[in-house]
Design an enzyme around this catalytic site. Structure first.
Site, PDB file in Angstrom:
ATOM      1  N   GLU A   8       0.809  -1.217   0.000  1.00 39.66           N
ATOM      2  CA  GLU A   8       0.000   0.000   0.000  1.00 39.66           C
ATOM      3  C   GLU A   8       0.842   1.266   0.000  1.00 39.66           C
ATOM      4  O   GLU A   8       0.380   2.320  -0.413  1.00 39.66           O
ATOM      5  CB  GLU A   8      -0.938   0.001   1.211  1.00 39.66           C
ATOM      6  CG  GLU A   8      -2.018   1.046   1.143  1.00 39.66           C
ATOM      7  CD  GLU A   8      -3.179   0.762   2.070  1.00 39.66           C
ATOM      8  OE1 GLU A   8      -3.689   1.721   2.666  1.00 39.66           O
ATOM      9  OE2 GLU A   8      -3.571  -0.416   2.211  1.00 39.66           O
ATOM     10  N   ASP A 116      -2.933  -3.075   3.242  1.00 46.08           N
ATOM     11  CA  ASP A 116      -3.330  -3.122   4.653  1.00 46.08           C
ATOM     12  C   ASP A 116      -4.555  -4.009   4.812  1.00 46.08           C
ATOM     13  O   ASP A 116      -5.476  -3.982   3.988  1.00 46.08           O
ATOM     14  CB  ASP A 116      -3.637  -1.717   5.170  1.00 46.08           C
ATOM     15  CG  ASP A 116      -2.377  -0.873   5.307  1.00 46.08           C
ATOM     16  OD1 ASP A 116      -1.268  -1.429   5.178  1.00 46.08           O
ATOM     17  OD2 ASP A 116      -2.508   0.345   5.538  1.00 46.08           O
ATOM     18  N   ASP A 118      -7.487  -4.281   6.139  1.00 43.01           N
ATOM     19  CA  ASP A 118      -8.764  -3.772   6.611  1.00 43.01           C
ATOM     20  C   ASP A 118      -9.644  -3.545   5.387  1.00 43.01           C
ATOM     21  O   ASP A 118      -9.245  -3.860   4.262  1.00 43.01           O
ATOM     22  CB  ASP A 118      -8.593  -2.487   7.430  1.00 43.01           C
ATOM     23  CG  ASP A 118      -7.862  -1.390   6.664  1.00 43.01           C
ATOM     24  OD1 ASP A 118      -7.621  -1.562   5.441  1.00 43.01           O
ATOM     25  OD2 ASP A 118      -7.542  -0.358   7.270  1.00 43.01           O
ATOM     26  N   TYR A 334      -0.425  -3.295  13.510  1.00 43.16           N
ATOM     27  CA  TYR A 334      -1.280  -2.443  12.682  1.00 43.16           C
ATOM     28  C   TYR A 334      -2.197  -1.602  13.568  1.00 43.16           C
ATOM     29  O   TYR A 334      -2.927  -2.140  14.412  1.00 43.16           O
ATOM     30  CB  TYR A 334      -2.119  -3.307  11.745  1.00 43.16           C
ATOM     31  CG  TYR A 334      -2.850  -2.535  10.688  1.00 43.16           C
ATOM     32  CD1 TYR A 334      -2.154  -1.769   9.753  1.00 43.16           C
ATOM     33  CD2 TYR A 334      -4.234  -2.568  10.608  1.00 43.16           C
ATOM     34  CE1 TYR A 334      -2.831  -1.053   8.774  1.00 43.16           C
ATOM     35  CE2 TYR A 334      -4.920  -1.855   9.625  1.00 43.16           C
ATOM     36  CZ  TYR A 334      -4.201  -1.100   8.721  1.00 43.16           C
ATOM     37  OH  TYR A 334      -4.867  -0.382   7.757  1.00 43.16           O
TER      38      TYR A 334
END
Length: 693
Positions: A8, A116, A118, A334
């Site tokens: 990312e 990431d 999420d 994270y």
């Protein structure tokens, strides 16, 4: 086998490449974007030799926008934005990244996504997939899931690759489209209605002022305004209470009146005089008990932001920026997680072992690991698990890197001390409660002594107040040292602090752990609220006027309920329990009805603004922006539509929506077109007539 790996951020691509290559045999070359380099090295995935090419994006690769004809503010009725076509595209500043992905994807067999873990990361992952499969539809797509940039996490992730989850990406797509349509329609409506009608004093002096509306931003503003209104509406009221103190054995016990206080002065004086006439106190009850003070739950994003605000007065936005930098450097896990419960698979002892050498809390870590101290206790869970990431915890030992700011040190220390605290026994206190009777009135005092500090030894952000009181026995009598009638005044609640605001947003489901700090920042950026040195929020006149206007309309666009329903539905999408199409249809239908109603009742907004701001003397373009039926495209500006409207005198006219740059008005009753142009341009009526008729 050639494997294209995409992270990312450039820093994450470099960190993961260094870990997987063990910093040996790695080659770095330039991509099309000078910020997103490509790292090459060899690696074996489950016995399969691979040539790894590792590059990155910089956050979202694509943007969602309306089709071209709907982007200009005067090009359409704002209500049309609830149904106008939208599409995703790669903006100009990301085209070089797109070219890199296309070039590398053509010669690869696998695509491994290291975004990431999420919802937002999953959405970016599918943006990368769309770009890469467009040039190589035969790619095998894999997803690496990790929570920390440390060796064991990264090697485990690459050896246990999964499938990407479309439902998570769909939830973000739904949120983006809902926010775009609602935000754009209401923002255009508010701004066009009021900007030119009032002299709005902000830091921009009204220049380029956008009166933005966001479905999360407005409920967040609503919390601030509602508390402010509570304070404004508060009327101080005097009250009276009887307080008693007794000094003995070199200690003082302060007894509070069990009635609390009375608002009737005469009543309070009569009771007080009864106590003064018969001041002998009789001990009616003595309770001794040990009480625990429990350590905090494992740390999630919201708690990190709240505690950083409370302990260090750091804004939530800055907290997340610093936490993200610590994560990218591999020092913490994270930082965007809803989870406050460690999995049974997490090796908690190893995390503690890594902290034994620290000069400040290293000795405490050693005590935790010594079975003889009995200090260790498995952490209590807070009941939240996003199924994606563990609670925030330290992942690498540090005594403070050379490039760290003071805020980096504070936040890293908070994460470490919080983790050590949550695997510790609770503090234990001996608490004594004494109740006495004076002339039939009951009073009580409480004393506490801490027997075992336990987690409080390392978690110095918290304390457990208390004091020793004299020893009492049931039936004992004594004369109070002091017995007084005190007066006080009721006080309003304080302004909301940033920690308070985050708590309200979390409780009501406004935003996500990854976005709440952004919504708070927008209140400040849009001049809807200010924040003082104590992190407390006050609405500006502009923010209060907007909330007041919508409140006067009789429905609660500034309340959290509508957005909370949307957030809940988007969570259902992420879990695969609802479709993106259903959630979009339901949410947009609801908000379009609110929009149409708000436009019908726009006078309420104007009246609310008039309370706080001076009228500019201009019309505010209210009449000119009252949309009507589209007749044709304007032949003069070649951009905007001509629409049919009713004028102030009740007559119909046709007007160009390109005002104020250009306005063509055709009064129906005169059958004669008239051109008005703000730049002073003129055209002969004959020329206009030939152009249109």
């Amino acid at each position: 086998m050639n494997v294209l790996n995409v992270a990312e951020k450039p820093s994450v691509a470099k960190s993961v490449s260094t870990i997987l290559s063990r910093n040996q045999g790695i080659r770095t070359r330039e991509g099309r974007s000078r910020y997103n380099k490509i790292f090459e090295f060899n690696y074996t995935i489950r016995g399969q030799p691979c040539h790894m090419l590792f590059t990155s994006v910089t956050g979202h690769l694509m943007e969602l926008e309306f089709d071209e004809r709907y982007r200009k503010w005067h090009a359409c009725n704002p209500a049309d934005l609830f149904r106008a076509p939208v599409h995703k595209f790669v903006p100009e500043d990301k085209k070089d990244i797109k070219r890199t992905l296309e070039e590398e994807a053509r010669r690869c067999q696998w695509l491994v996504l290291w975004l990431d873990c999420d919802r937002e990361g999953e959405n970016i992952a599918f943006e990368v997939v769309d770009v890469c499969t467009a040039v190589n539809p035969h790619l095998t797509i894999k997803r690496a899931r990790f929570s920390a940039l440390i060796d064991r996490e990264i090697h485990h992730a690459v050896q246990n690759l999964e499938e990407p989850k479309k439902c998570l990406a769909d939830a973000v797509d739904a949120r983006q489209e809902i926010d775009l349509r609602i935000g754009a329609s209401f923002t255009r409506f508010q701004t066009m209605l009021m900007k030119d009608a009032f002299v709005i004093d902000t830091a921009t002096d009204g220049r380029n002022l956008i009166l933005s509306y966001g479905p999360c931003q407005f409920p967040t503003l609503g919390f601030v305004v509602e508390r402010y209104w509570e304070i404004q509406a508060h009327e101080p009221e005097e009250f009276w209470s009887i307080n008693c103190a007794h000094e003995s054995e070199g200690r003082i016990a302060k007894f509070g009146w069990m009635r609390g206080h009375l608002f009737d002065y005469t009543c309070a004086v009569i009771i007080y005089e009864m106590c003064v006439e018969e001041p002998t106190a009789t001990v009616t009850n003595v309770r001794h008990q040990e009480k625990p003070k429990y350590p905090p739950h494992p740390l999630n994003t919201i708690e990190l932001e709240k505690r950083a605000s409370r302990y260090f007065r750091m804004s939530s936005e800055h907290t997340m920026k610093v936490a993200e930098e610590l994560y990218q450097a591999g020092f913490i896990s994270y930082p965007r997680t809803e989870t406050d419960n460690f999995s049974s698979r997490t090796d908690l002892h190893t995390i503690v072992q890594e902290q034994q050498g620290h000069p400040e809390w290293g000795v405490y870590a050693q005590r935790l690991l010594d079975p003889g101290t009995g200090l260790w206790r498995n952490p209590r869970g807070g009941g939240h698990d996003d199924k994606a990431h563990p609670p925030i915890h330290p992942t690498k030992f540090s005594t403070g890197e050379s490039g760290w700011s003071q805020d980096h040190r504070k936040l890293y220390e908070l994460v470490v001390r919080h983790f050590l605290a949550c695997v510790s026994k609770p503090a234990i206190g001996a608490e004594t409660t004494v109740e006495i009777d004076i002339a039939g009135e009951l009073f009580s005092a409480c004393g506490r002594v801490i027997l075992e500090k336990n987690y409080l030894d390392v978690y110095h952000y918290e304390s457990w107040g208390g004091s020793l009181i004299p020893t009492y026995t049931i039936g004992q009598q004594f004369i109070p040292t002091t017995l007084i009638l005190d007066s006080g005044v009721t006080r309003p609640p304080p302004l909301l602090s940033e920690a308070d605001l985050l708590s309200y947003m979390d409780k009501e489901g406004i935003g996500t752990d990854a976005t709440m700090h952004d919504h708070i920042k927008k209140l400040l950026d849009r001049f809807y609220a200010t924040k003082d040195a104590n992190t407390r929020f006050t609405p500006t006149n502009l923010g209060e006027a907007l909330v007041m206007g919508y409140d006067d309309m009789g429905y609660k666009l500034w309340k959290p309920y509508l957005r909370a329903v949307m957030e809940r539905d988007m969570k259902f999408v992420s879990e695969g329990n609802k479709s993106k199409a259903d959630v979009l249809a339901t949410s947009l239908q609801l908000m379009e009805a609110c929009f149409l109603d708000a436009r019908l009742n726009k006078v309420k907004l104007l009246e609310a603004m008039a309370i706080f701001f001076e009228r500019s003397g201009r019309s505010g373009n209210d009449e000119l922006h009252a949309m009507g039926e589209v007749v044709r495209q304007c032949g003069l500006c070649q951009e905007s539509d001509m629409v049919l409207r009713k004028n102030r005198d009740g007559n119909f006219m046709v007007g160009c929506l390109g005002y104020p740059q250009l306005q063509l008005i055709y009064p129906w009753k005169y059958q004669l077109p008239i051109l008005l142009c703000s730049r002073g341009q003129k055209k002969e009526l004959k020329e206009i007539d030939e152009m249109y008729f």
